[in-house]
Design an enzyme around this catalytic site. Structure first.
Site, PDB file in Angstrom:
ATOM      1  CG  ASP A  82      -1.532  -1.079   1.511  1.00 20.01           C
ATOM      2  OD1 ASP A  82      -1.674  -2.122   0.610  1.00 20.01           O
ATOM      3  OD2 ASP A  82      -2.308  -1.463   2.625  1.00 20.01           O
TER       4      ASP A  82
ATOM      5  CD  GLU B 128      -7.382  -4.322   3.901  1.00 19.63           C
ATOM      6  OE1 GLU B 128      -6.997  -5.100   4.725  1.00 19.63           O
ATOM      7  OE2 GLU B 128      -7.053  -4.318   2.851  1.00 19.63           O
TER       8      GLU B 128
END
Length: 1004
Positions: free
Chosen positions: A69, A245
């Site tokens: 990420d 998320e």
């Protein structure tokens, strides 16, 4: 963010679901830290040219190790900061820390040392960074404001996720953790990925953070970044098939100068439109306290004529094969299946009979196509049909396994064969080894004194080889008193074999390709009453190759084991505490899950001579390739060197793999099975080594609803790894007046290896699934954890995402690094066909990498087929801008990174009005069954034109359709020599109005 992983053990708890995500297994480190400690880390960065195979040239990658990420995106003091989830110690997820890179233009990146490192107590999960210009936190001062990182602290001991702070006073180069962390603790292991921004109307900080398994986003407010108050929650809404998320919230003006709307981005894994990881968005309003999404209204599917609703207790005129679908439609879940939802009426088709290992088909009678669409509901496993695949038959057709209580339809004469197969050695006989299952043919009845024959019924030779296990006396056919197995065609013995004066059965094979299509019989003959006057035989199989080993015996038949991992004999299935093992053939397999993943060892075959061009085998277990640390692999060894190697895919289901070994014809070789891994998935499953003249073809493992026209699959839909039935549709426009069938297929024996189907309706318009009704940031397989930069100097909104997918992220075939970012994209809201859409375009500064002059083609008429644009267009990195005119062609588009056997197709389907990326032949696609496929996205033409912008790099394509309202991002792994560019048309001629192609320089 989180990542759900497929574990070998069955005791996966909710706690570890939270820990095995963005974030994977948390590993304790022998470090300690004070309550407030310096955490800047300066690793030794490898001096690399960064030109390794598949290394992106204008997408950011770390020089070495694992990245996922993007985190902490903020502009400060002339630099765009890109922090990211990073493993400083390896190329797989773990040791989560914040890596760091900076750029002055979002194109040219400088990698810096690790910013915030994991330690003995916590992993540093995803989060954001802000510039505290007003010094609300007290960490800096107005003249030198602090950069403050707000991140999820994942406690290594408890799994609890809390929100924590660190600050930097030197533009993000070194960081100090806040002494009073955490700043938010709700006692949860599923609370992560805070995105913080300054909210000017209330002169306070605003946090957007995910409640992952609850499918909710929470909003908090703070005056000083240390004390936070809950404002509100949003969700569940949109796609909820996986954990939520990496949320983000930002304002944009509609059409540039119109009213302000707020965009809430929520990443989801799994459950994306293309399978696995994805990013969705909601458009609405935020009032400083609460986000309210614009109302989309309820969904009503189109009405029409019901073809099949499965409301009867039987399937009626529909026909079944296998056992998966049971005797008829079901009213709910079966066996231990989770509750099934979304049923229309009371019954539906369910292939969970026999659990996931069962397979079968359910096929409709033929019908004449006279409607535009066939709508239906589908659920179950996400295992798409792959064009060109077929049910695997390398395992062959068993003519006899001699495991029953009689010889069945085989006929006997004399006394030698008794009344039934033997279960092992007979009185007075030495120990017999090497047979499979419970029985075998053994003519040692009354010692060697008896004689007789055993003859099979007639069968058709429809494969190239007959394999069998043979032992006993060496008395060949043609000698005075033979003990032999014969193949009889037209009453003539055309093939024969005998034993070797040994009670150990070994594999033998007949090449029968020149007898294809003929009827034959097998006759086993014992006419010898002297010493070794008997024959042993087992497992007669008609196959497309020569079986070398099937691991169905009571021992390893001449193979040599070291260590403990292989036990004393082949396994008969799953071992204690292991998930169900599927896909193996017969009664046994190699399975190194002895003592769980803790054991290691090797298993080495005897020497053999390579006499066929291909070696095929079934392999499963851990994905730890040879050449990496701690491999779980099958190796082919010649002259002491590993010349071929394969590993599993982190799955207990075995799947066919092939090696081309034609270059080694006539050489002596050995197999070596290696398990040197004691971590998660630290084992290997192996079965059915088979030599053949051709490789295994694409193996059909789909759980799908297929539309058949002319017996061929022309359209297919799979489930979404959910027990909820959802709407899907086939476009029938091009099949009007033709005969068609529906076939519901379950050929998958692994997890989610079943299919649900209901309510087939002919209609004039297409139904839309719940996923199709979601607003997707990107419709491809490889765009996740997308978040935007804060504090941009030009007031624009730029976003970036991790260019990977948790379905196969740790398996992609890169070497010293693993993970890449997408190109940064400029975001906007635009009204398209009356609806507000989030649109994206590559940042303008990427144009600085374009080489000049460009390649231009215009007013090009493309006849049905494909044509090269010539060597002047060849490239491995490029930007392509193209405009096509709609005509009569059904499909048209561009193929990139082409060579004789490779291509990535970016096409437009004029029938369905969809843009698509087909990467099934894009290069290396074999590392995961989830990788090859076709990703599609809606794109309406404008004034009869279709515009595409395509960004091609060494291992990716990003496609921007129209004004950027439709985007598909996909990884590809082509050969470096695949550099061609083609245009194509299907069904009629297409006009390419204009194409301009710029080769791209590296940013390094």
């Amino acid at each position: 963010m989180s990542r759900l992983t497929n574990r070998s053990r069955n005791n996966l708890t909710l706690l570890f679901i939270g820990l095995l995500t963005s974030c994977g297994t948390i590993q304790n480190q022998p470090e300690s830290r004070s309550e407030e400690s310096r955490v800047g880390v300066t690793p030794r960065l490898a001096a690399q040219a960064l030109t390794e195979r598949y290394r992106p040239q204008y997408h950011f990658t770390p020089q070495v190790n694992w990245m996922n990420d993007p985190n902490g995106l903020v502009y400060y003091a002339g630099e765009y900061h890109l922090f990211y989830q990073y493993n400083p110690s390896g190329t797989k997820w773990g040791n989560m820390s914040w890596g760091h890179a900076v750029s002055t233009d979002l194109v040219h990146w400088q990698e810096l040392p690790v910013a915030i490192s994991h330690d003995a107590n916590e992993a540093i999960f995803s989060g954001s960074a802000v510039v505290d210009v007003n010094n609300t936190s007290g960490f800096g001062n107005p003249a030198s404001p602090a950069m403050v990182a707000v991140y999820t602290s994942a406690n290594k001991a408890t799994g609890k996720q809390t929100q924590a702070l660190a600050y930097s006073l030197d533009k993000g180069r070194t960081w100090t953790k806040y002494a009073n962390n955490p700043v938010i603790d709700i006692n949860s292991s599923e609370f992560r990925d805070p995105k913080v921004q300054w909210y000017a109307p209330t002169q306070s900080w605003l946090m957007t953070v995910s409640m992952s398994v609850d499918h909710k986003v929470r909003f908090y407010t703070s005056k000083d970044l240390k004390k936070w108050d809950l404002l509100s929650e949003f969700g569940p809404a949109g796609a909820t098939g996986g954990v939520w998320e990496c949320p983000d919230l930002f304002p944009l003006r509609v059409d540039g100068t119109g009213p302000q709307k707020w965009v809430l981005v929520v990443n989801i894994n799994p459950g994306g439109i293309a399978g696995g990881s994805a990013a969705q968005y909601f458009i609405g309003n935020f009032d400083g306290t609460r986000f309210i999404a614009d109302d989309q209204g309820p969904y009503t599917p189109p009405t029409g004529t019901v073809f099949q609703n499965f409301e009867q207790s039987t399937f009626g005129s529909w026909t079944t094969t296998g056992t998966a679908f049971g005797p008829g439609p079901e009213t709910g879940s079966v066996n231990s299946q989770n509750p099934v939802t979304g049923i229309d009426g009371t019954r539906f088709a369910n292939s969970y009979h026999g659990y996931d290992p069962s397979i079968g088909t359910l096929t409709s009678p033929s019908f004449t196509v006279n409607s535009r669409y066939l709508n239906f509901k589908v659920g179950g496993g996400n295992h798409p049909y792959v064009p060109g695949s077929r049910p695997s038959n390398l395992a062959g057709t068993v003519l006899a396994d001699f495991n029953g209580t009689s010889y069945g339809t085989w006929t006997t004469s004399g006394e030698a064969f008794g009344t039934r197969p033997a279960s092992g050695a007979l009185p007075g006989q030495q120990t017999i080894t090497g047979y499979t299952g419970a029985g075998l043919v053994n003519t040692f009845i009354r010692g060697d004194a008896t004689t007789g024959t055993l003859t099979s019924p007639s069968f058709n030779i429809n494969k190239g080889y007959i394999n069998f296990l043979i032992g006993g006396g060496a008395n060949p056919w043609g000698s005075a008193n033979p003990t032999a197995i014969n193949l009889i065609v037209d009453s003539q013995v055309v093939r024969t074999a005998t034993g070797t004066n040994a009670e150990t059965l070994t594999w033998a094979s007949w090449d029968v390709r020149n007898l294809a299509g003929q009827n034959a019989q097998i006759q086993i003959v014992d006419q010898n009453t002297g010493q070794w006057g008997h024959i042993n035989l087992d497992h007669v199989v008609l196959t497309d190759g020569v079986i070398y080993e099937d691991f169905d015996g009571m021992n390893y038949r001449g193979w040599t084991a070291t260590g403990e991992a292989f036990g004393t004999r082949p396994a008969t299935g799953a071992l204690p505490n292991q998930q169900a093992v599927t896909g193996y053939v017969g009664s046994g397999l190699v399975n190194t899950y002895v003592r769980g993943d803790a054991s290691v060892g090797t298993l080495t075959s005897p020497n053999f001579t390579l006499s066929k061009g291909y070696i095929n085998f079934l392999i499963g277990g851990g994905a730890y390739p040879w050449g990496g640390a701690n491999p779980t692999a099958l190796n082919l060894i010649i002259d002491g060197k590993v010349v071929r190697s394969a590993t599993g895919k982190n799955a207990e289901a075995l799947a066919w793999t092939s090696w081309d070994v034609r270059e080694f014809a006539g050489r002596n070789a050995q197999f070596q099975v290696v398990d040197q891994n004691t971590g998660q998935w630290g084992h290997i499953n192996l079965d059915h080594l088979l030599f053949s003249d051709s490789p295994v073809e694409g193996q059909s493992t789909e759980t799908a609803v297929n539309l058949l026209v002319g017996g061929n699959v022309v359209q297919s839909v799979t489930g979404s790894n959910s027990e909820n039935l959802d709407w899907a549709s086939f476009n029938l426009s091009q099949y009007q007046g033709q005969q068609a069938q529906i076939q519901i297929v379950d050929r998958n024996t692994s997890g989610w290896g079943h299919i649900l189907a209901d309510q087939f309706v002919f209609a004039d318009s297409a139904s839309m699934s719940s996923l199709q009704r979601v607003n997707w940031v990107d419709w491809g397989k490889d765009y996740y954890a997308a978040i935007a930069w804060e504090n941009n100097p030009d007031g624009k909104r730029y976003m970036i995402g991790w260019m990977n997918n948790w379905n196969y992220g740790e398996l992609i075939p890169t070497s010293i690094w693993r993970g890449a970012m997408s190109i940064p994209r400029e975001m906007a809201l635009k009204t398209i066909n009356g609806k507000i859409k989030l649109i994206q375009q590559p940042v303008q500064t990427l144009n600085s990498l374009r080489q000049t002059p460009s390649f231009v083609a215009s007013n090009l008429s493309i006849a049905s087929g494909a044509r090269s644009l010539g060597t002047g267009a060849n490239n491995t990195t490029s930007t392509i801008e193209a405009t096509f005119s709609l005509g009569q062609a059904k499909k048209f588009g561009i193929k990139v990174r082409t060579a004789e056997s490779e291509e990535t197709t970016i096409g437009y389907d004029a029938v369905t009005q969809e843009v698509y990326v087909d990467r099934t032949r894009s290069g290396d696609v074999a590392f995961s069954p989830d990788f090859p496929g076709i990703q599609r996205a809606p794109l309406a033409p404008v004034n009869g034109k279709v515009k595409l912008r395509i960004m091609v790099d060494w291992s990716s394509v990003e496609v921007f359709g129209g004004e950027g309202e439709t985007v598909i991002t996909d990884q590809i792994f082509p050969s470096p020599t695949s550099q061609g560019v083609q245009v194509f048309s299907e069904g009629a001629t297409t006009v390419l109005d204009r194409l301009e192609l710029w080769q791209m320089n590296s940013y390094r």
